[in-house]
Design an enzyme around this catalytic site. Sequence first.
Site, PDB file in Angstrom:
ATOM      1  N   HIS A 225       0.844  -1.192   0.000  1.00 41.60           N
ATOM      2  CA  HIS A 225       0.000   0.000   0.000  1.00 41.60           C
ATOM      3  C   HIS A 225       0.882   1.245   0.000  1.00 41.60           C
ATOM      4  CE1 HIS A 225       1.164  -0.535   4.177  1.00 41.60           C
ATOM      5  NE2 HIS A 225       0.878   0.733   4.388  1.00 41.60           N
ATOM      6  N   ASP A 227       0.858   5.307   1.689  1.00 42.59           N
ATOM      7  CA  ASP A 227       0.261   5.994   2.837  1.00 42.59           C
ATOM      8  C   ASP A 227      -0.454   7.260   2.392  1.00 42.59           C
ATOM      9  OD1 ASP A 227       1.235   4.084   4.560  1.00 42.59           O
ATOM     10  OD2 ASP A 227       3.029   5.226   5.109  1.00 42.59           O
ATOM     11  N   HIS A 282       4.772   0.028  -0.139  1.00 44.74           N
ATOM     12  CA  HIS A 282       5.533  -0.731   0.855  1.00 44.74           C
ATOM     13  C   HIS A 282       4.642  -1.769   1.522  1.00 44.74           C
ATOM     14  CE1 HIS A 282       3.822   2.843   2.778  1.00 44.74           C
ATOM     15  NE2 HIS A 282       3.811   2.192   3.927  1.00 44.74           N
ATOM     16  N   ARG A 292       7.760  -9.285  15.464  1.00 44.38           N
ATOM     17  CA  ARG A 292       8.277  -7.969  15.095  1.00 44.38           C
ATOM     18  C   ARG A 292       7.281  -6.904  15.521  1.00 44.38           C
ATOM     19  NH1 ARG A 292       7.382  -4.862  10.302  1.00 44.38           N
ATOM     20  NH2 ARG A 292       8.973  -3.251  10.051  1.00 44.38           N
TER      21      ARG A 292
END
Length: 347
Positions: A225, A227, A282, A292
């Site tokens: 996607h 931002d 990204h 993570r």
Amino acid sequence: MSSTLSDVFRSHPIHIPLSNPPDFKSLPDSYTWTPKDDLLFSASASDETLPLIDLSDIHVATLVGHACTTWGAFQITNHGVPSRLLDDIEFLTGSLFRLPVQRKLKAARSENGVSGYGVARIASFFNKKMWSEGFTVIGSPLHDFRKLWPSHHLKYCEIIEEYEEHMQKLAAKLMWFALGSLGVEEKDIQWAGPNSDFQGTQAVIQLNHYPKCPEPDRAMGLAAHTDSTLMTILYQNNTAGLQVFRDDVGWVTAPPVPGSLVVNVGDLLHILTNGIFPSVLHRARVNHVRSRFSMAYLWGPPSDIMISPLPKLVDPLQSPLYPSLTWKQYLATKATHFNQSLSIIRN
């Protein structure tokens, strides 16, 4: 009357009901991705690395501008955010996601809500589920944090407040480095405020958890996607997972450099620069060894300010690539057209 950021997101709800968390020892079919679910899922990976910029470098504006133009993303060191604060926000994030599921659900995002625990807003655009959980903070987290930590929520609220303060100052600094490299001056952006410090801007803090996964090559932590921001600043713990896409090389992993932050250009900065800075695609991948955590500061303009290509960056013989629109208007487009939004609004 101007809209708050909460009002903006609330007026364009994207609600995905919370399902039971997956069995973290096996990969259900609903979490198994193929190129049919995302055309770029299996796109080639590259050994290239993102630019790593020392903000104390005397050529920092040139370096930031070049990274924004060629990559749309970069990593930074010597950024001025105390390492103690980065440790604190990572500790908060880990503490939150290690809470029992039923406790986290006490602060679940409501159907027309914005803040709280839940899955990514982009999840509604994909058929498969993502191997992650998130927590969104807009404004004060007091109401939600009180549900999570009845006896010691105030110290966590203080961490968020301090983190936001440092990130806002850093975002403003990076914005001027980037735009300054293009010859943009303070007088060119009236909404930067009387001190040109972008004090009227608004932001979202997004905390993410990507549990270790039994079959990481077939799962997706957060799908590809862009931002809907001016700029996003991300801190990740010492586990790789963030990848950015460049047409000529494929997916590039942003390695976790100790103490560094990752910065990426958002859709609104792409519009503001008339397409000079690409809004980078990204995603987040997962692994089978360790969980993570990442903490994203999603920074945007005042919600009712008109954003349009800066006249200084538009060829006088051509029309601007994009029309004027507010963040609120752009989010309405993004809520419908997702990654095609920039193409949809382009003149």
